[in-house]
Design a protein around this motif. Sequence first.
Motif, PDB file in Angstrom:
ATOM      1  N   ARG A  24       0.855  -1.194   0.000  1.00 32.28           N
ATOM      2  CA  ARG A  24       0.000   0.000   0.000  1.00 32.28           C
ATOM      3  C   ARG A  24       0.893   1.247   0.000  1.00 32.28           C
ATOM      4  N   PRO A  25       1.454   1.588  -1.152  1.00 32.65           N
ATOM      5  CA  PRO A  25       2.396   2.715  -1.242  1.00 32.65           C
ATOM      6  C   PRO A  25       1.823   4.035  -0.745  1.00 32.65           C
ATOM      7  N   ARG A  26       0.521   4.252  -0.926  1.00 35.38           N
ATOM      8  CA  ARG A  26      -0.054   5.535  -0.522  1.00 35.38           C
ATOM      9  C   ARG A  26       0.070   5.712   0.997  1.00 35.38           C
ATOM     10  N   LEU A  27      -0.072   4.600   1.759  1.00 38.99           N
ATOM     11  CA  LEU A  27       0.053   4.692   3.210  1.00 38.99           C
ATOM     12  C   LEU A  27       1.509   4.845   3.633  1.00 38.99           C
ATOM     13  N   PHE A  28       2.408   4.226   2.865  1.00 39.84           N
ATOM     14  CA  PHE A  28       3.834   4.412   3.164  1.00 39.84           C
ATOM     15  C   PHE A  28       4.210   5.887   3.015  1.00 39.84           C
ATOM     16  N   ASP A  29       3.656   6.524   1.983  1.00 43.74           N
ATOM     17  CA  ASP A  29       3.945   7.943   1.782  1.00 43.74           C
ATOM     18  C   ASP A  29       3.419   8.778   2.949  1.00 43.74           C
ATOM     19  N   ILE A  30       2.235   8.418   3.422  1.00 38.50           N
ATOM     20  CA  ILE A  30       1.671   9.147   4.562  1.00 38.50           C
ATOM     21  C   ILE A  30       2.561   8.999   5.789  1.00 38.50           C
ATOM     22  N   LEU A  31       2.988   7.778   6.061  1.00 38.65           N
ATOM     23  CA  LEU A  31       3.819   7.524   7.241  1.00 38.65           C
ATOM     24  C   LEU A  31       5.197   8.167   7.104  1.00 38.65           C
ATOM     25  N   ASN A  32       5.745   8.150   5.898  1.00 33.79           N
ATOM     26  CA  ASN A  32       7.047   8.805   5.694  1.00 33.79           C
ATOM     27  C   ASN A  32       6.939  10.301   5.979  1.00 33.79           C
ATOM     28  N   ALA A  33       5.847  10.898   5.519  1.00 29.28           N
ATOM     29  CA  ALA A  33       5.639  12.318   5.786  1.00 29.28           C
ATOM     30  C   ALA A  33       5.419  12.568   7.275  1.00 29.28           C
ATOM     31  N   ALA A  34       4.774  11.602   7.941  1.00 32.98           N
ATOM     32  CA  ALA A  34       4.491  11.758   9.367  1.00 32.98           C
ATOM     33  C   ALA A  34       5.757  11.772  10.208  1.00 32.98           C
ATOM     34  N   LEU A  35       6.845  11.220   9.698  1.00 30.89           N
ATOM     35  CA  LEU A  35       8.087  11.166  10.469  1.00 30.89           C
ATOM     36  C   LEU A  35       8.668  12.544  10.732  1.00 30.89           C
ATOM     37  N   THR A  36       8.150  13.557  10.061  1.00 30.73           N
ATOM     38  CA  THR A  36       8.618  14.914  10.361  1.00 30.73           C
ATOM     39  C   THR A  36       8.184  15.341  11.766  1.00 30.73           C
ATOM     40  N   ALA A  37       7.163  14.692  12.298  1.00 30.00           N
ATOM     41  CA  ALA A  37       6.732  14.941  13.676  1.00 30.00           C
ATOM     42  C   ALA A  37       7.349  13.890  14.592  1.00 30.00           C
ATOM     43  N   PRO A  38       7.655  14.243  15.835  1.00 32.18           N
ATOM     44  CA  PRO A  38       8.271  13.260  16.743  1.00 32.18           C
ATOM     45  C   PRO A  38       7.365  12.086  17.078  1.00 32.18           C
ATOM     46  N   ILE A  39       6.030  12.315  17.039  1.00 29.70           N
ATOM     47  CA  ILE A  39       5.081  11.276  17.450  1.00 29.70           C
ATOM     48  C   ILE A  39       4.124  10.985  16.307  1.00 29.70           C
ATOM     49  N   VAL A  40       3.959   9.709  15.981  1.00 30.96           N
ATOM     50  CA  VAL A  40       2.993   9.282  14.974  1.00 30.96           C
ATOM     51  C   VAL A  40       1.963   8.408  15.682  1.00 30.96           C
ATOM     52  N   LEU A  41       0.706   8.810  15.606  1.00 29.58           N
ATOM     53  CA  LEU A  41      -0.380   8.067  16.238  1.00 29.58           C
ATOM     54  C   LEU A  41      -1.221   7.411  15.161  1.00 29.58           C
ATOM     55  N   VAL A  42      -1.277   6.072  15.163  1.00 28.49           N
ATOM     56  CA  VAL A  42      -2.098   5.320  14.226  1.00 28.49           C
ATOM     57  C   VAL A  42      -3.305   4.825  15.011  1.00 28.49           C
ATOM     58  N   SER A  43      -4.458   5.450  14.779  1.00 26.48           N
ATOM     59  CA  SER A  43      -5.628   5.223  15.618  1.00 26.48           C
ATOM     60  C   SER A  43      -6.783   4.732  14.764  1.00 26.48           C
ATOM     61  N   ALA A  44      -7.275   3.510  15.076  1.00 31.70           N
ATOM     62  CA  ALA A  44      -8.399   2.933  14.324  1.00 31.70           C
ATOM     63  C   ALA A  44      -8.961   1.775  15.131  1.00 31.70           C
ATOM     64  N   PRO A  45     -10.247   1.434  14.916  1.00 37.89           N
ATOM     65  CA  PRO A  45     -10.835   0.291  15.629  1.00 37.89           C
ATOM     66  C   PRO A  45     -10.121  -1.016  15.279  1.00 37.89           C
ATOM     67  N   ALA A  46     -10.536  -2.075  15.952  1.00 41.69           N
ATOM     68  CA  ALA A  46      -9.927  -3.384  15.730  1.00 41.69           C
ATOM     69  C   ALA A  46     -10.109  -3.819  14.282  1.00 41.69           C
ATOM     70  N   GLY A  47      -9.082  -4.461  13.755  1.00 40.29           N
ATOM     71  CA  GLY A  47      -9.202  -5.091  12.457  1.00 40.29           C
ATOM     72  C   GLY A  47      -8.907  -4.220  11.268  1.00 40.29           C
ATOM     73  N   TYR A  48      -8.281  -3.076  11.435  1.00 38.78           N
ATOM     74  CA  TYR A  48      -7.972  -2.197  10.315  1.00 38.78           C
ATOM     75  C   TYR A  48      -6.539  -2.364   9.803  1.00 38.78           C
ATOM     76  N   GLY A  49      -5.841  -3.350  10.288  1.00 37.83           N
ATOM     77  CA  GLY A  49      -4.512  -3.649   9.745  1.00 37.83           C
ATOM     78  C   GLY A  49      -3.415  -2.721  10.221  1.00 37.83           C
ATOM     79  N   LYS A  50      -3.567  -2.168  11.423  1.00 32.60           N
ATOM     80  CA  LYS A  50      -2.559  -1.234  11.927  1.00 32.60           C
ATOM     81  C   LYS A  50      -1.197  -1.903  12.080  1.00 32.60           C
ATOM     82  N   SER A  51      -1.186  -3.071  12.718  1.00 34.79           N
ATOM     83  CA  SER A  51       0.086  -3.750  12.988  1.00 34.79           C
ATOM     84  C   SER A  51       0.762  -4.190  11.697  1.00 34.79           C
ATOM     85  N   THR A  52      -0.024  -4.750  10.781  1.00 33.85           N
ATOM     86  CA  THR A  52       0.545  -5.214   9.507  1.00 33.85           C
ATOM     87  C   THR A  52       1.142  -4.054   8.716  1.00 33.85           C
TER      88      THR A  52
END
Length: 912
Positions: A24-52
């Motif tokens: 999922r390259p689009r999400l990788f781009d989002i996370l790469n951009a998020a690294l500009t902040a010290p804290i990245v919060l991935v928040s979603a209900p169960a089963g949305y593939g956060k860990s994967t």
Amino acid sequence: MDPVTLIARAKLVPPRLPQELISRPRLFDILNAALTAPIVLVSAPAGYGKSTLLEEWLARVPLPACWVSLEEDDNDLNRFASSLLAAIRTLFPGALNAFHALLNGPQSSDPRRLGTLLCDQISELPGEFILTLDDYHLIKNPAVQQFMEQLFHNMPTLLHLVVATRIDLPMPLARLRGQGQLYQVRSRDLRFTPDEACAFLRCAVGGDLSEEIMQQLAARTEGWVTALRFAALAIRAGTKPQDVIKEISISGNRYLMDYFLDEIWAQQSPALQEFLLKSSVLDRFTIELADAVLEWQHGEDTRALVQQLLRNELVNAISGEQEWYRYHHLLRDFLRGRARAECGKATILQLHRRASFWYAQQGFVTEAIQHALRARDYDGGAQLVEANLYDAIDREMARPLLESWLPLFPPQVLEERIELVMARIWLLSFQFKVRAAAALMSEAGRRLADMPDLSPARRRRYAGDLAYFQSALAYFTCQPEQAIEYAERVFENVPLDFGNARGNAVFYRAHAYEMLGKEEIANRLFSDALKQDFGVSPSFSSRVMVGLCARYLSRADLGNVITTAKDLLRLNKDNLPLSTPWAHYFLGLAHYELNNLERAAQVFSIAAELRYTGHVRACYEGLAWLALTQQAQGLTERARATFELLETFADEIGGGVYLLLTGAYRARLALMQGDSERALRWATGVTFDPKPYPLFEIEPHLTQIRALLTSHNSAHLRAALDETNALLEHVQTIHNPWRQIALYALKALALDAARQTAAALDTLQQSLTLAAPHKFIRTYVDLGPAMARLLDLLLTRRFMPPYVQQILAAFPSHARPRIHAKPSMSKMELDGEIRNIEPLTIRELQVLEGLTRRMSRNEIAAQLMVSPSTIKTHTHRLYSKLGVNSRDEAVRVALAFGILEKSATFPAAPGV
């Protein structure tokens, strides 16, 4: 390897990526951009593939990364922080030593202090890295939240923190976002697009699904990856795609998972169903643990079943020293619900009992206790505490374990179970809260009296424990007869292999005889103990030698204190965390007193560095004395910085008596820095126990007396003298020459301040008589210029001139008496010869008598009927003969040398 380490490793490895992984390259781009902040919060209900998603992304990021899979057990602050430490050390082995020491110390930690220290330590690492915390929604403990808040608000530049959670964190996220500190990825970002959903279904099911079916599934699941995953599993298990779509159409998400799981469940063999249900009571498992819990009756192959679950992606493997497995939380919750319905409560409790037994056999005591309590087996849990307590005590590791184990029990069970009552008393003793344990000791005694069915062996063990606590209480409250009585009961009831209690009982008993003046008995007790086989218990010899160090110190025998402390360090090969800092503390005190300040600072520093792993009181005292030593070296800024550490440490270990002690040490440091006003303010606002324990509790008394003696208030001076006399009587009664040396010196200053110089010199001679065989120096130097003047006057009595000169030489130049350094003195050589005073004329004696009465020059002239200029001439001649520069020095020398009657005293000075 430590079993806790094995458990921790399973938490530090993310679940293996699924086979049907869709990039999922689009999400990788989002996370790469998020690294500009010290804290990245991935928040979603169960089963949305956060860990994967995070695991796949981390594999592509150029920065090194570590991982922690959080669990409900991580609501314990130390366990949570230990997991973070273990994760970071996978990238930086051996890093964060001070943080590690704080976590493994015997004392509880303040969460904010922990967070601050972690930030400081991370800032010292060699490079940037990513730390991922998965399943943070499980954390509900306020202490852990406070720790994380401290981390959030003091983020080191080297750390990129990624947090995956089902719910938003209970923190001011809007403010963090506004400050550019936080980037948030939400469920709307994580949903599969139609193209991603179709790609996933092709991979998971194969080419049998039409494009239309896949589009319908993508639309019906709204991109919810877990719904897609379980739909694919249901189709692979034989459910028709149209039936799956139909169920999605009529069911909300609340029921969708149950439908899919029911479909998957129906396709499993009876053996696999049994395995799934019964193993679900475990948070994680190995093949061996699963075998022990299920107790197969028909020889089922557990390993083959687990491999089948892995192929069907129903279980996740965790790498480590040993292969551990865990279920996806949704599947685990489903299985546990089904197990309660199908297996029944009795079976579930039995499974927990088996798990507890297996964990106990493997040395996983905390996990064993947890499963015992889940089985409602409170007896078993209490017995596990008791079975492992005494070995932990002998390894001097019991305090952190008890602080972890006891909170697991319901409060009512803690109060009812005698094993747990005794464990609570042990914990209080490790916290050096001897008096606080007294009420609990009485309760334990009543409880034992009401237990007629208690086995003789256990009754004897508890009687020995209580005797140990009572002996300690009597000893530390200076009641030697009771201390001896109870210590003898310890030897009658405590097993030979429980060396810690027996070693301390030797300590208390021998010291109690010493307090009674029976030195020969004390000698024999220590001698006999040192002849015993130290191999029986790792801590027996250490505790005996700690007691021997304290005994030599009480006798003012500094040489033997140093020798015994060094022997203790050599013998303590196991580096027992309670005994080692005591050795450094005693060694430091001896070197300080001998004015070996550099060596004292070195050993006090070691004791201070052990404050988060060693005995609380020994490390506290080591840190306090390090500050005093640094001040004695003239390192004022360093002493202030060390004292700030002491204040922080006092807060961390629970305040109480330590706050009082810290105030006393602050006052003493102020006196050494010349700030007598601050010290006096403290001294006039505190009261103490009239009969303090001489090793520690007497120190605030001594500082109070020092501070009062700086005052010109007659009430303060009388109070100082009264307190000194009372304490002298106390330490004489308990035969403590060490403290008599200091108190006689302070009494000499008090008498001198009251213008009783001859009596002051007599008293100072008593102090020096006790101190001279062991060459005490700092006791006198730390009392400043007033003591230097008295010592100089004492030379006129020809009393121990070499020793007195040695002490005077240790005073800083500004504190030495001027009469001792006067170049024009012809009656005394500077290297210590005794001054020979030329006889005074009758007129000079008359002038001297007038000086004693505080008469002015004109008043003396009027009385003697001569001119003031004649009195001035006689005064100069008088000063020259006495070798002094002032009226006060003239009268003191005259008194000391016998020129005036010893009963002669100055009238009180104004304000005194």
